[in-house]
Design a protein around this motif. Sequence first.
Motif, PDB file in Angstrom:
ATOM      1  N   SER A 199     -31.668  26.229  -3.820  1.00  0.00           N
ATOM      2  CA  SER A 199     -31.594  27.400  -2.933  1.00  0.00           C
ATOM      3  C   SER A 199     -31.696  28.700  -3.713  1.00  0.00           C
ATOM      4  N   GLN A 200     -31.057  28.751  -4.870  1.00  0.00           N
ATOM      5  CA  GLN A 200     -31.107  29.953  -5.702  1.00  0.00           C
ATOM      6  C   GLN A 200     -32.540  30.227  -6.144  1.00  0.00           C
ATOM      7  N   SER A 201     -33.239  29.183  -6.543  1.00  0.00           N
ATOM      8  CA  SER A 201     -34.630  29.354  -6.979  1.00  0.00           C
ATOM      9  C   SER A 201     -35.510  29.832  -5.832  1.00  0.00           C
ATOM     10  N   LEU A 202     -35.318  29.239  -4.667  1.00  0.00           N
ATOM     11  CA  LEU A 202     -36.135  29.603  -3.502  1.00  0.00           C
ATOM     12  C   LEU A 202     -35.856  31.029  -3.044  1.00  0.00           C
ATOM     13  N   THR A 203     -34.589  31.400  -2.999  1.00  0.00           N
ATOM     14  CA  THR A 203     -34.249  32.730  -2.483  1.00  0.00           C
ATOM     15  C   THR A 203     -34.463  33.835  -3.516  1.00  0.00           C
ATOM     16  N   SER A 204     -34.813  33.481  -4.743  1.00  0.00           N
ATOM     17  CA  SER A 204     -35.132  34.504  -5.736  1.00  0.00           C
ATOM     18  C   SER A 204     -36.558  35.036  -5.547  1.00  0.00           C
ATOM     19  N   VAL A 205     -37.319  34.386  -4.679  1.00  0.00           N
ATOM     20  CA  VAL A 205     -38.688  34.819  -4.393  1.00  0.00           C
ATOM     21  C   VAL A 205     -38.642  35.966  -3.387  1.00  0.00           C
ATOM     22  N   PRO A 206     -39.245  37.102  -3.702  1.00  0.00           N
ATOM     23  CA  PRO A 206     -39.280  38.206  -2.736  1.00  0.00           C
ATOM     24  C   PRO A 206     -39.909  37.749  -1.410  1.00  0.00           C
ATOM     25  N   GLY A 207     -39.251  38.081  -0.310  1.00  0.00           N
ATOM     26  CA  GLY A 207     -39.754  37.720   1.013  1.00  0.00           C
ATOM     27  C   GLY A 207     -39.328  36.345   1.485  1.00  0.00           C
ATOM     28  N   SER A 208     -38.501  35.667   0.697  1.00  0.00           N
ATOM     29  CA  SER A 208     -38.092  34.311   1.069  1.00  0.00           C
ATOM     30  C   SER A 208     -37.293  34.262   2.374  1.00  0.00           C
ATOM     31  N   SER A 209     -36.736  35.387   2.776  1.00  0.00           N
ATOM     32  CA  SER A 209     -36.003  35.395   4.051  1.00  0.00           C
ATOM     33  C   SER A 209     -36.930  35.131   5.228  1.00  0.00           C
ATOM     34  N   GLY A 210     -38.234  35.252   5.005  1.00  0.00           N
ATOM     35  CA  GLY A 210     -39.198  34.959   6.050  1.00  0.00           C
ATOM     36  C   GLY A 210     -39.472  33.480   6.242  1.00  0.00           C
ATOM     37  N   TRP A 211     -39.047  32.647   5.272  1.00  0.00           N
ATOM     38  CA  TRP A 211     -39.310  31.213   5.388  1.00  0.00           C
ATOM     39  C   TRP A 211     -38.136  30.325   4.984  1.00  0.00           C
ATOM     40  N   PHE A 212     -37.113  30.895   4.351  1.00  0.00           N
ATOM     41  CA  PHE A 212     -35.935  30.103   3.992  1.00  0.00           C
ATOM     42  C   PHE A 212     -34.886  30.275   5.081  1.00  0.00           C
ATOM     43  N   GLY A 213     -34.571  29.169   5.770  1.00  0.00           N
ATOM     44  CA  GLY A 213     -33.649  29.250   6.899  1.00  0.00           C
ATOM     45  C   GLY A 213     -32.196  29.049   6.531  1.00  0.00           C
TER      46      GLY A 213
END
Length: 90
Positions: free
Chosen positions: A36-50
Motif C-alpha cells: 500500500s505504501q508503494s502504491l500510494t507513493s505514486v502521485p494521483g494514486s487516490s484516483g485508483w487506490f481504493g
Amino acid sequence: MNQSKLIEISSKLGGLLITKGLSFTSAESCTGGWVSQSLTSVPGSSGWFGYGFVVYSNAAKSKILGVLGMVWSVLTYINNKIDLLNLAFY
C-alpha cells in the motif's frame, strides 16, 4: 526489490487501472503495509487506490476479511509440508 523499482511498477499498475476504469484494493499481512505504501507513493494514486487493509493476526483476518478458520488450518498444513520439502533440499 528496491523501493524505486516498486514505485515504478506501482506507477505502471496505476496507469493500467485508470485506462481500464478499475481500482485497487489490498489486503496485506506479512508485508505490513509495504504494498500500500508503494502504491500510494505514486502521485494521483487516490484516483485508483481504493482501500488498504493490514491484518496480521488470524483473528483479524477472520473478523475484518471474513477468512474462515478452516482456511487457516489448510494453509498451516500446506506451509508445514512446504517447510519439510525445503529442509529436504538443504
